[in-house]
Design an enzyme around this catalytic site. Structure first.
Site, PDB file in Angstrom:
ATOM      1  N   ASP A  84       1.023  -1.366   0.114  1.00  0.00           N
ATOM      2  CA  ASP A  84      -0.244   0.358  -0.208  1.00  0.00           C
ATOM      3  C   ASP A  84       1.189   0.824   0.199  1.00  0.00           C
ATOM      4  O   ASP A  84       1.843   1.043   0.120  1.00  0.00           O
ATOM      5  CB  ASP A  84      -0.488   0.170   1.182  1.00  0.00           C
ATOM      6  N   HIS A  85       0.970   1.921   0.414  1.00  0.00           N
ATOM      7  CA  HIS A  85       1.334   3.509   0.639  1.00  0.00           C
ATOM      8  C   HIS A  85       2.033   3.339   0.674  1.00  0.00           C
ATOM      9  O   HIS A  85       2.747   4.336   1.178  1.00  0.00           O
ATOM     10  CB  HIS A  85       0.132   4.800   0.423  1.00  0.00           C
ATOM     11  N   HIS A 127      10.445 -23.299   8.515  1.00  0.00           N
ATOM     12  CA  HIS A 127       9.757 -24.648   9.741  1.00  0.00           C
ATOM     13  C   HIS A 127       8.302 -24.269   9.061  1.00  0.00           C
ATOM     14  O   HIS A 127       7.505 -25.058   9.263  1.00  0.00           O
ATOM     15  CB  HIS A 127       9.998 -23.488  10.422  1.00  0.00           C
ATOM     16  N   HIS A 178       7.295 -30.601  10.826  1.00  0.00           N
ATOM     17  CA  HIS A 178       6.681 -28.944  10.290  1.00  0.00           C
ATOM     18  C   HIS A 178       5.896 -28.981   9.524  1.00  0.00           C
ATOM     19  O   HIS A 178       4.704 -28.360   9.307  1.00  0.00           O
ATOM     20  CB  HIS A 178       8.000 -28.287   9.506  1.00  0.00           C
ATOM     21  N   ARG A 203       6.949   1.393   7.375  1.00  0.00           N
ATOM     22  CA  ARG A 203       7.495   2.181   8.038  1.00  0.00           C
ATOM     23  C   ARG A 203       8.223   2.197   9.468  1.00  0.00           C
ATOM     24  O   ARG A 203       8.514   2.977  10.372  1.00  0.00           O
ATOM     25  CB  ARG A 203       6.131   3.084   8.080  1.00  0.00           C
ATOM     26  N   GLY A 251      -1.003  -5.320   9.007  1.00  0.00           N
ATOM     27  CA  GLY A 251      -2.452  -5.199   7.920  1.00  0.00           C
ATOM     28  C   GLY A 251      -2.405  -5.875   6.692  1.00  0.00           C
ATOM     29  O   GLY A 251      -3.746  -6.806   6.374  1.00  0.00           O
ATOM     30  N   THR A 299       2.704  -0.866   8.729  1.00  0.00           N
ATOM     31  CA  THR A 299       3.515  -1.939   9.418  1.00  0.00           C
ATOM     32  C   THR A 299       4.329  -3.803   9.216  1.00  0.00           C
ATOM     33  O   THR A 299       4.695  -3.788  10.100  1.00  0.00           O
ATOM     34  CB  THR A 299       2.407  -1.683  11.226  1.00  0.00           C
ATOM     35  N   GLY A 300       3.339  -4.389   8.374  1.00  0.00           N
ATOM     36  CA  GLY A 300       3.394  -4.922   7.651  1.00  0.00           C
ATOM     37  C   GLY A 300       2.382  -5.491   8.302  1.00  0.00           C
ATOM     38  O   GLY A 300       1.777  -7.256   8.224  1.00  0.00           O
ATOM     39  N   CYS A 330       3.149  -3.259   3.915  1.00  0.00           N
ATOM     40  CA  CYS A 330       2.422  -1.673   4.242  1.00  0.00           C
ATOM     41  C   CYS A 330       3.225  -0.713   5.940  1.00  0.00           C
ATOM     42  O   CYS A 330       4.458  -1.118   5.859  1.00  0.00           O
ATOM     43  CB  CYS A 330       1.325  -2.331   4.499  1.00  0.00           C
TER      44      CYS A 330
HETATM   45  C1  RB5 Z   1      -2.353   3.314   6.647  1.00  0.00           C
HETATM   46  O1  RB5 Z   1      -2.316   3.679   6.824  1.00  0.00           O
HETATM   47  C2  RB5 Z   1      -1.913   1.765   7.482  1.00  0.00           C
HETATM   48  O2  RB5 Z   1      -2.433   2.135   8.690  1.00  0.00           O
HETATM   49  C3  RB5 Z   1      -1.102   0.918   6.871  1.00  0.00           C
HETATM   50  O3  RB5 Z   1      -0.298   0.820   5.742  1.00  0.00           O
HETATM   51  C4  RB5 Z   1      -0.775  -0.710   8.033  1.00  0.00           C
HETATM   52  O4  RB5 Z   1       0.048  -0.624   8.510  1.00  0.00           O
HETATM   53  C5  RB5 Z   1      -1.867  -0.752   8.171  1.00  0.00           C
HETATM   54  O5  RB5 Z   1      -1.705  -2.242   8.780  1.00  0.00           O
END
Ligand code: RB5
Length: 145
Positions: free
Chosen positions: A7-8, A97, A132, A108, A69, A66-67, A64
């Site tokens: 995503d962005h 595994h 495994h 981020r 979502g 945080t990875g 994304c």
């Molecule tokens: C987008 O703002 C953010 O919520 C998405 O990239 C991600 O971190 C969600 O888990």
């Protein structure tokens, strides 16, 4: 072929990873997003998961902010195992595994050089099978209930 999508929040890191893998001679199919405009991460997970389920791509990378979502979304696809990794050891275990199809990263959260090491480790590792596989079968038994 390796599928990649973000995503962005993962857009910038995705670009760096594509360049890094190209330098390693690894072919990557970029499923977007293609701009920094805000998009919804479940929509970005979809084409990567589908390409793996169809057998068009062997492994995937999803990013994304945080990875979190995008890994949650990917793991809703029946048969897909996606692993959110913030360290190299987890990336190795995710394949050895858990036989993960997809490594997920936080654009981020994880710095560029560490992200390269995580991706390289994941792509270079091989599944160990044996006990495994039994455990993975039990995951999918839950999915099929
Ligand atoms: C987008 O703002 C953010 O919520 C998405 O990239 C991600 O971190 C969600 O888990």
């Amino acid at each position: 072929m390796i599928a990649i999508g973000s995503d962005h929040g993962g857009y910038e890191l995705k670009g760096h990873i594509i360049k890094h893998l190209a330098e390693r001679g690894i072919e990557v199919k970029d499923f977007g997003t293609y701009t920094e405009d805000s998009v919804d991460y479940p929509d970005c997970a979809k084409p990567v998961c589908e390409s793996i389920l169809k057998g068009e791509c062997e492994r995937g990378i999803l990013i994304c902010g945080t990875g979190i979502g995008i890994s949650m979304a990917a793991n809703k696809y029946k048969g897909i195992r996606a692993a959110l990794c913030g360290d190299v050891f987890s990336a190795k275990m995710a394949k050895e595994h858990n036989n993960a199809h997809i490594v997920c990263l936080g654009g981020r959260v994880t710095g560029r050089e560490l992200a390269f090491m995580i991706v390289d480790t994941f792509l270079d590792a091989e599944f160990l099978g044996g006990r495994h596989q039994n455990r993975i079968d039990k995951i999918h038994a839950i999915e099929n209930k």
